[in-house]
Scaffold this active site. Structure first.
Site, PDB file in Angstrom:
ATOM      1  N   HIS A   1      32.451 -64.802  26.810  1.00 46.48           N
ATOM      2  CA  HIS A   1      33.215 -65.066  25.695  1.00 46.48           C
ATOM      3  C   HIS A   1      32.118 -65.391  23.931  1.00 46.48           C
ATOM      4  CE1 HIS A   1      33.107 -69.893  26.305  1.00 46.48           C
ATOM      5  NE2 HIS A   1      32.457 -69.601  25.539  1.00 46.48           N
TER       6      HIS A   1
ATOM      7  N   ASP B   1      36.588 -72.560  24.954  1.00 40.75           N
ATOM      8  CA  ASP B   1      35.849 -71.859  24.074  1.00 40.75           C
ATOM      9  C   ASP B   1      36.008 -70.778  24.373  1.00 40.75           C
ATOM     10  OD1 ASP B   1      34.712 -71.611  21.843  1.00 40.75           O
ATOM     11  OD2 ASP B   1      32.654 -71.755  23.022  1.00 40.75           O
TER      12      ASP B   1
END
Ligand SMILES: [Zn+2]
Length: 1040
Positions: free
Chosen positions: A577, A372
């Site tokens: 992230h 992701d």
């Protein structure tokens, strides 16, 4: 039973089966209504609120007050501790007994001082099993604690998931009771659910779909919800269907339990620690019941958190890891952003991660796991290979807004030619639920069917944690080999990739970056985080270089390895992230900025300590002459000689005292020695009759208009104008920036149609420095009623670029600020710096793959060159660029409102620079100039009488090779690790010279494992090294 023939009405049969298991309709008489039996209230519940997240032993000492189910509590981010006393009725002997707990907020059950299970409504976990089959000998009375976080699985967004959190939300418990759970009903419901889904998913064109339909219908016929003795007959019908086998050729789905936990996102870091515990303790409970269950778990940082906060749980995790059930994957410290961290940061993600996994679980990970993140650098394959990893799993490119990525299983080839076997789970999700739909889509979407007969399916609630459930496992168990569906097996990354490797001969190769055609606002959002990352990367680099040199100069010097590890871990954590991309809530931003502040303050002190040790004493052995200078010493941590104008004061005054200084490669010089070189050509600054200002340093001649725009930029020696005819450079432009949904994440293609130049002058250009060593002018522009730009344009003597030191007061809403340089260069592609190298992207919009990259990322520089001439745009903390046709644009600030309603509001400082050059950017030294801008020469205070001789520790024979890192080796105090890379994109031979007392040198990998087949012998000219284009080379230097 009397059988009428079944009428040909698919719809009624299907809906009949659906209604039989509906939790909305006919629950008075259907099977679903029988899932739970008798209920009984708990004896008592009391509660206590805590503003902080406190350990269990502290929580039990709180004052508890009576609680009634339905009462509200809060606010958001507090914790409510419940003390629950219960007594199971004796009459429930032989029954499965659950505590049914439905609440807002994520909960954890504690028994006997240990966390035992998570309870999260959104994660379909609302029951804690008190007894599988109640016996008289079991305790019937007990007290347990429930720790309830006042936040949901996805935080507390006000109105929508990604909206800023509601700080005043109230929470409640809706259900807290004992209940008899009917396991046979659950089994039968699962059978029905799978059959109904098979009917729907396989559709009317499929024979097995009809067989499932008739099976389900017949099951309804034989099953009487009120009569459990009718259940076995219904179950055997289902079993007969599920056990009809596939042929040999069927695709195999490798199911792996997973729980994607964002290390911070819509909740702060601290809550993530509890999310990990809640999710993983539940996984352990499931493993105890399901010995075949496999769970993959990434991110060393999260495991380290649990090790520190929940040591009992961590040792259970280690036990299940030994059994091969709990599988650590990924190899990195966190699942970092794949674009913005520097090359060295990416190496450290693997180094810290792999060392943790090896130490705590006995093995290095063999798969990189990054499902992701918002794009993947073309250097990742080489960095993976250097870190003992040959396999890669992600799926995020399925989010591409424009183009469909053509592969699911393929070789990904990086910038240097390194390849890794890559798999995108074709279900396009890392949080499947084990449903028929997931299996069917996995095969349907797989673009490498026939080439590769195996796919991964990751199941378990994710993003906010949660993980797998028993129901998901039950679903998968039923259809392990059922004709018409892909085969499913509980598997592991190693098993999947081993099978893919064995049948890889037909696989395709994708070369270069994996660019995500979405979320390209994340190169710019939360500018302070980007600034913190860039500055702290440089600071830690400098601390390591200075400390390594000090170690060789002063044998009493203690290399600060523990502090550096701690600081690196903070920096790596912020590269998660959703943090460095800026897609997190305000609380996370505050934490992240706090961590950067800690790195800056500790790092600066470490640098000073190392600097003092470096010049303190005993340099008699090194080359250079002893000096009795009292002036400050200047440290150059970069591997080339630098001649620059440096301020001798700390920059708090408007007019710093300047000196020009030449500092050797990775070395020091005292100012008085270096400042003996006056500039050959001083800078001149002249106000012209029209009010514009002419700035010149013999290399560049610039005309700056009253509004700060560059009317002209001229390269003196090549007689070349840089700015495109009739246009102006340094043009600020403002865009409307309203995405479709993902506010902090996305800037959409259509924002480009809303360009408005910023032209309103508040304070026209004024001369600040008249020339000599430095010429500079300043001006202020109005962006809007609320926002302004004040800029100082600086031209230094001997400097081949003009710096734009910029201050913005920014109070906008959904606007995007950029600066443009239209230049006289024509080229179909532009070059952008990435980790340990650079790559090209198109400047045109021929195809959808080209225009989908309307906003791209780069690191310290981007370049647009034609044959013989080019222009580079350098920066000290920005990452977003767009170079379309001949206009070079740097993205500066965004003003997004979700998930942080105040993102980027306030003051910003940043510097960018424009550097025209003759020849290629490689020949012109653009790469070095961009480093110089980001790694300022450091002044070192030192005691009188210090040895301040000119001294160079390392140098490299060719500009193509950059000595990026000098640090103490991880587990050897008598060795240094140096890392170099080829930066021009060509094969080259180089030699590394050093004045340090090196005994021998060896090649090693990025985990610093020495390659005993590859010594690095010394010759008179140093250590000879051969490089492929963009190759990274690491060496261990053993000291005498
Ligand atoms: Zn995530």
């Amino acid at each position: 039973m009397y059988h009428q023939p079944v009428l040909k009405n698919r719809r009624t049969l299907l809906e009949r089966a659906e209604k039989f298991i509906s939790d909305t309709y006919f629950t008075d008489c259907n099977l679903r209504g029988r899932l739970y039996g008798d209920t009984c209230p708990v004896e008592s519940i009391s509660y206590s609120m805590s503003q902080k997240r406190i350990p269990f032993l502290e929580a039990v000492k709180l004052n508890y007050e009576p609680y009634e189910v339905g009462d509200t509590f809060g606010p958001t981010w507090w914790t409510c501790w419940f003390k629950v006393s219960l007594r199971i009725p004796d009459s429930w002997r032989g029954k499965q007994v659950h505590l049914r707990w439905e609440s807002d907020g994520e909960a954890m059950v504690w028994m006997g001082q240990q966390p035992v299970q998570g309870l999260t409504k959104e994660g379909e976990k609302i029951c804690y099993i008190l007894s599988e089959c109640l016996k008289d000998s079991e305790p019937h009375s007990m007290t347990l604690y429930i720790e309830l976080a006042c936040n949901g699985l996805f935080g507390a967004g006000q109105g929508s998931m990604i909206a800023a959190p509601d700080p005043d939300r109230k929470y409640s418990v809706q259900k807290a009771e004992l209940v008899v759970f009917n396991q046979e009903v659950r089994e039968l419901l699962t059978d029905f659910e799978m059959l109904v889904d098979i009917v729907k998913l396989l559709g009317e064109g499929n024979q097995r779909g009809y067989q499932a339909l008739f099976t389900a219908n017949e099951m309804v016929n034989v099953c009487e919800p009120t009569n459990p003795s009718s259940f076995p007959a219904a179950r055997s019908l289902a079993l007969r269907f599920f056990s009809q086998r596939n042929g040999d050729s069927q695709h195999t789905v490798h199911a792996m339990g997973h729980c994607h936990i964002d290390s911070a996102w819509l909740w702060p870091y601290e809550e993530t620690i509890r999310k990990c515990a809640r999710s993983w303790v539940t996984v352990i409970r499931l493993m105890e019941k399901n010995s075949h269950m496999v769970f993959t778990c990434s991110q060393a940082q999260q495991l380290e958190w649990v090790r520190g906060w929940y040591p009992g749980l961590f040792s259970q995790i280690q036990d299940h890891a030994k059994k091969g059930q709990f599988i650590p994957v990924g190899g990195t410290w966190v699942e970092m952003d794949g674009n913005l961290p520097s090359g060295e940061s990416m190496v450290r993600q693997f180094l810290e991660g792999q060392c943790f996994f090896k130490k705590e679980f006995g093995n290095y990970c063999r798969e990189f796991w990054l499902p992701d993140t918002f794009g993947y650098s073309a250097q990742l394959p080489q960095i993976m290979q250097g870190s003992g990893i040959t396999r890669f799993l992600t799926q995020k490119l399925s989010w591409n807004l424009v183009n469909t990525f053509p592969h699911n299983t393929f070789f990904w080839e990086g910038l240097d030619g390194s390849q890794v076997l890559t798999h995108f789970p074709p279900g396009n999700s890392y949080e499947m639920k084990g449903k028929v739909e997931d299996l069917v889509n996995t095969v349907k979407n797989n673009k490498d069917k026939g080439r590769a007969n195996h796919s991964a399916a990751l199941f378990g609630f994710g993003d906010g944690g949660g993980g797998p459930t028993q129901l998901m496992l039950d679903r998968l168990d039923r259809v392990q080999d059922t004709d018409g569906l892909p085969r499913v097996q509980m598997s592991s990354p190693d098993r999947l990739f081993s099978l893919l490797e064995a049948e890889s001969s037909l696989l395709c190769t994708w070369t270069g970056e994996l660019f995500l055609e979405l979320h390209n606002g994340t190169y710019t959002t939360q500018a302070q985080i980007k600034l913190g990352n860039r500055q702290c990367e440089a600071l830690l680099h400098d601390v390591e270089v200075a400390s390594s040199l000090a170690l060789c100069q002063d044998n009493t010097f203690q290399y600060p390895s523990t502090q550096l590890h701690n600081l690196w871990r903070l920096l790596l954590l912020n590269q998660f992230h959703d943090v460095i991309p800026g897609s997190c809530i305000e609380m996370v931003v505050e934490d992240a900025l706090q961590y950067y502040q800690e790195i800056r303050s500790v790092g600066t002190r470490l640098l000073q300590v190392a600097g003092e040790a470096l010049v303190a004493k005993g340099q008699t052995e090194v080359r250079g002459q002893r000096s009795e200078d009292k002036g400050p010493v200047v440290l150059n941590t970069l591997p080339w000689e630098r001649t620059e104008v440096v301020p001798l004061t700390d920059g708090t005054t408007d007019q710093p005292v300047l000196a020009v200084v030449t500092v050797p490669s990775v070395g020091v010089v005292s100012i008085r020695e270096g400042s003996g070189t006056p500039p050959v050509i001083p800078v001149s600054v002249k106000v012209q009759v029209d009010g514009s200002v002419l700035m010149e340093n013999g290399i560049l001649r610039a005309v700056v208009n009253k509004d700060g725009c560059l009317a002209s930029l001229y390269m003196v020696k090549t007689n070349r104008e840089v700015i495109y005819d009739g246009w102006q450079g340094n043009q600020f432009v403002l865009f409307d920036d309203v995405p479709l949904y993902w506010d902090a994440w996305d800037t959409m293609d259509y924002h480009l149609q809303t360009r408005k130049p910023v032209r309103e002058v508040v304070r026209p250009i004024q001369v600040l420095s008249l020339g000599g060593l430095r010429g500079s002018v300043t001006f202020t522009l109005q962006i809007s009623e609320k926002s302004t730009i004040t800029q100082e344009i600086i031209l230094d003597a001997m400097c081949p670029y003009i710096k734009f030191k910029t201050q913005v007061e920014w109070f906008e809403s959904h606007k995007f600020l950029k600066v443009e340089f239209p230049v006289r260069v024509r080229s179909p592609e532009a070059t952008y710096e990435i980790q340990f190298g650079h790559l090209q992207r198109p400047t045109h919009r021929n195809t959808s793959w080209d225009w989908a990259r309307f906003e791209v990322w780069g690191h310290k520089w981007a370049d647009l060159s034609e044959h013989g001439f080019g222009v580079s745009l350098l920066n000290d903390c920005k990452y977003g660029y767009s170079i379309h046709r001949n206009v070079m644009t740097l993205s500066l600030l965004r003003a997004t409102k979700a998930p942080d309603a105040n993102a980027d509001m306030g003051s910003h400082q940043f510097t960018y620079a424009i550097m025209p050059h003759k020849g290629t950017f490689q020949e012109a030294g653009v790469i070095q100039c961009a480093y110089n801008l980001n790694y300022p020469l450091r002044l070192i205070d030192h005691a009188p009488g210090s040895n301040t001789a000119v001294w160079s520790a390392f140098s490299v024979s060719t500009a193509a090779v950059i000595l990026e890192t000098i640090k103490q080796a991880e587990d050897r105090k008598d060795a240094l690790l140096v890392r170099l890379y080829e930066s021009h994109g060509g094969s080259v031979s180089a030699s590394l010279s050093t004045s340090l007392p090196v005994r021998e040198a060896w090649h090693c990998d990025l985990l610093e494992r020495v390659d005993l087949s590859h010594p690095a012998p010394f010759t008179g000219a140093g250590i000879p090294l051969n490089f492929r284009p963009f190759q990274i080379v690491s060496l261990l230097l053993y000291l005498k």
